[in-house]
Motif scaffolding. Structure first.
Motif, PDB file in Angstrom:
ATOM      1  N   ALA A  43       0.844  -1.205   0.000  1.00 50.09           N
ATOM      2  CA  ALA A  43       0.000   0.000   0.000  1.00 50.09           C
ATOM      3  C   ALA A  43       0.875   1.250   0.000  1.00 50.09           C
ATOM      4  O   ALA A  43       0.647   2.191  -0.773  1.00 50.09           O
ATOM      5  N   LYS A  71      -1.225   4.107  -1.784  1.00 49.09           N
ATOM      6  CA  LYS A  71      -2.587   3.888  -1.256  1.00 49.09           C
ATOM      7  C   LYS A  71      -2.585   4.131   0.256  1.00 49.09           C
ATOM      8  O   LYS A  71      -1.545   4.030   0.909  1.00 49.09           O
ATOM      9  N   PHE A 124      -2.851   3.610   4.206  1.00 52.89           N
ATOM     10  CA  PHE A 124      -2.601   2.503   5.129  1.00 52.89           C
ATOM     11  C   PHE A 124      -2.629   3.094   6.532  1.00 52.89           C
ATOM     12  O   PHE A 124      -2.447   4.296   6.709  1.00 52.89           O
TER      13      PHE A 124
END
Lengths: 350, 426
Positions: free
Chosen positions: A198, A203, A205
């Motif tokens: 991630a 992304k 996390f």
């Protein structure tokens, strides 16, 4: 099995009395009645719990007459004496959040009855009350009512039954700053791989341990004339009189020891040893001066390099000892040293 | 480098007149291994026992846990530099006696040996409540120094584990897994579109009974270096330490490193698992600086995009962990760190001894200070003589009814920092 009895606190809006124009609505007690979000709770409680009354108060009324209103509410709750109190959820409504926090915390502290509330994480009530009561994390508006009740109802049942409460991420409450163990679904290495993937792809996390603000201490100015100074020895290396008379733990120490070394010229293996469990004790047990250098300081005392060696030393075990405990030991040891007129301290670790 | 790991599922261990491995049942004649242990004159006696999952058995003080393995094809032998030569291992074929472990125990060395409960609440916290355990209790000769005794028991464990592993040489494994890592040029071509990921493993090397050995070399003496991830599966890294039981890596954990397993599971799919970097946790500041500098350098040299960093121990090594994290992030390599916590019995204290904003991705193995009551067990393998002294216990540990009130610290493997377990904290 006996049903868990619940009292519910809500504001004028959720009691359908009115909006801001009714915020001065005085506190009212409806024994045996279920109102507003209470109905949703009742659905999820099934046969396990029931709401046995509702307390309604205007948000301005509560906050402007905080103490007396809270007293009246506590009195009512005490009379009914339910197994549990639920306040809100308050979402992002500030005054309502503060009222819910105050009621839940008040009931818990003063009556010993468990309480639960729910708020949006930025509600000012969160900062005021998150370390005092469980606050379930909700959306920022009443549109999140269904989701909020879905989280709050099972947690309420656990509280009502006196079950153990899991970690914040499991139960959905806002972290209280207390670390709670629990078993994850995946092992740690798999979670680490997923977190790294991630992070690499940008992304979102969530770290499992947000870094604390680290407490850094500036050193004191240098001692002007060491030959006139009283020097004390303090250690986290666990040096204790033989037999460890105060039972200082080998790890995660719960206390420190204070020992008189008047007339002690050096620490012999007959008289001293280490209680520390974090290193091979062989060499410290052979000659404890290696950790707590009484011999060298006595020599310096004789040679006039230092004024004198303080007649007491302080000792604990640093191994696995919580920072909060170490801080408390440090504060107390410091106080005693200052009280005894010590000018400087040599801290030895291992 | 390619390794085929064949797992022979061990179903049971029984004592028998003849030592053999048949249909998944390990028959052990203890007399056959006694000599192997007593060949070291620092050990005066040894006794063997068996502990199975679910039994009312407590093993303590536990030193090491080892999985018996045998090198079937390819260079070298299991535990190179310890009980085998120093050929580079990690290729060919290895058989593992899976589902069992050799546990070494005996009178205390330092204060830091652990407890394994085979049932009850403590069993949930140790991975070794789930293995069939052959326990080897060694008693030192009188007058032997602690570190000599430690070394004797450690080496005896490897000798016996290697001898038991040998029984699996000609057995057809129940499961086979292939692990392959190409050289840097080949894998760059093959996986050019995948992020390059490494595993930075910090090895316990504080000294004074806190040690790890790599191909027989004391890890205090190494500069950070690169291994193929399969090398540790053949025992290239072994435990020589007596750190608090909960977060030390017994040899079993090195052989079955779960970070390596889980990175291999994604290898060639979502990431390119490039290398296993090992570094140490020495106590001198210059050593800490040098090792973290070299580790960050290796990450950059290998062109890594990300690494997982695992720790061993706590307190002093927290500073190595944060140094590694900070310096590797400063090279533009993203990090996830695996650690555990000492947040106090009430969970309210700061969990680590060092911290930095760069450590924004943390996996935790839980709070080791959490208190647990371990009920009395019907049988103790080893001795409870030291149970009030081991790290995580106190003078009040042993209760009148025989139960123990202890911190999770005392339980072998409870808060492992290679992510071997599911325990965590928030």
């Amino acid at each position: 099995m006996k049903k868990i009895t619940v009292l519910h606190y809500i504001n004028q809006f959720f009691a359908q009395i009115g909006g801001e124009e009714q915020a001065d609505h005085p506190v009212e007690f409806f024994e045996g009645e279920v109102k507003g979000p209470g109905l949703a709770f009742m659905q999820l409680f099934g046969d396990e719990a029931e709401i046995v009354g509702t307390i309604v108060c205007g948000d301005s009324y509560f906050n402007e007459r905080h103490d007396e209103t809270l007293d009246a509410i506590i009195e009512f709750v005490d009379r009914i004496h339910p197994d549990l109190v639920i306040a809100g959820p308050a979402f992002n409504a500030g005054r309502y959040g503060v009222a819910c926090g105050a009621v839940a915390a008040g009931v818990q502290e003063r009556l010993g009855i468990p309480a639960l509330t729910g708020m949006y994480v930025e509600n000012p009530g969160v900062d005021l009350y998150k370390d005092k009561v469980l606050i379930v994390s909700t959306k920022n508006s009443a549109a999140g009512m269904r989701a909020a009740v879905k989280l709050m109802a099972p947690l309420a049942l656990k509280l009502g039954r006196g079950d153990a409460i899991g970690a914040s991420c499991e139960e959905g409450y806002i972290s209280q700053g207390v670390r709670v163990n629990f078993f994850e679904k995946q092992r740690g290495s798999k979670r680490a791989v997923d977190m790294l993937l991630a992070k690499l792809s940008g992304k979102p996390f969530t770290t499992e341990y947000p870094m604390p603000d680290f407490d850094r201490v500036d050193p004191q100015p240098a001692v002007k004339d060491v030959s006139k100074a009283t020097i004390a020895l303090v250690t986290s290396g666990g040096i204790v009189p033989k037999g460890n008379p105060d039972f200082i733990e080998s790890s995660s120490a719960s206390h420190f020891g204070e020992y008189d070394i008047t007339g002690v010229d050096e620490l012999t293996s007959e008289g001293y040893e280490t209680a520390h469990g974090g290193y091979d004790p062989t060499y410290a047990n052979q000659d404890a001066d290696r950790v707590l250098p009484v011999d060298v300081l006595r020599q310096m005392e004789r040679e006039g390099v230092i004024g004198k060696l303080h007649n007491k030393f302080y000792t604990t075990v640093g191994n696995g000892t919580a920072v909060a405990s170490a801080k408390a030991f440090g504060a107390e040891i410091g106080k005693r040293l200052v009280g005894d007129g010590v000018d400087a301290v040599i801290l030895t670790s291992t | 480098m390619k390794l085929t790991l064949g797992k022979i599922f061990i179903q049971d261990i029984v004592f028998s007149d003849e030592t053999r491995l048949e249909s998944g049942v390990l028959h052990v004649n203890p007399a056959q291994y006694e000599q192997l242990v007593l060949s070291d004159d620092k050990i005066s006696s040894v006794s063997f026992d068996i502990a199975k999952p679910g039994e009312s058995v407590r093993i303590t003080p536990v030193k090491d846990v080892i999985e018996p393995r045998v090198k079937v094809e390819g260079p070298g032998g299991i535990f190179p530099g310890m009980v085998a030569g120093v050929e580079t291992v990690g290729s060919g074929r290895t058989h593992a006696l899976s589902g069992m472990a050799l546990v070494t125990a005996g009178p205390i060395v330092g204060f830091q040996e652990g407890i394994i409960d085979m049932s009850g609440p403590g069993a949930a916290y140790t991975p070794f409540s789930q293995t069939l355990n052959l326990v080897m209790v060694c008693t030192p000769k009188d007058g032997i120094e602690a570190h000599e005794y430690e070394r004797a028991v450690r080496m005896a464990g490897f000798r016996v584990a290697a001898a038991i592993g040998e029984l699996g040489r000609d057995v057809e494994p129940d499961e086979e897994i292939e692990y392959e890592t190409l050289n840097f040029v080949e894998d760059l071509h093959l996986f050019f579109d995948l992020p390059r990921v490494g595993y930075v493993q910090m090895l316990q090397s504080q000294g004074l009974l806190h040690d790890t050995y790599v191909y027989g070399v004391d890890a205090k003496q190494i500069l950070p270096t690169i291994l193929y991830p399969t090398e540790s599966m053949d025992g290239a890294i072994v435990s020589g330490n007596c750190v608090s039981a909960c977060d030390k890596n017994p040899t079993y954990i090195h052989q079955n490193n779960s970070v390596i397993a889980d990175l291999y599971a994604e290898h060639g799919k979502t990431l390119n698992f490039v290398a296993h970097i090992i570094t140490n946790e020495n106590v001198y500041l210059a050593d800490k600086e040098r090792s973290s500098n070299q580790t960050a350098k290796l990450c950059r040299m290998l062109g890594l995009d990300g690494v997982i960093i695992s720790q061993e121990g706590f307190g002093n090594p927290d500073t190595d962990l944060i140094m590694n994290c900070k310096k590797i992030e400063a090279e533009g390599v993203k990090t996830v760190i695996i650690t555990d916590e000492y947040a106090g019995r009430d969970g309210k204290s700061q969990s680590l001894a060092d911290a930095d904003v760069a450590a924004d991705a943390v996996v935790t193995g839980g709070n080791a200070n959490q208190v647990i009551t371990l009920p009395k067990m019907d049988k103790v393998i080893g001795t409870l003589d030291y149970v009030n002294k081991i790290a995580g216990a106190s003078v009040d540990t042993l209760q009148e009814d025989g139960s123990l009130v202890v911190e999770l610290q005392v339980i072998t493997g409870a808060t492992n920092e290679t992510g071997f377990n599911k325990l965590s904290a928030r």
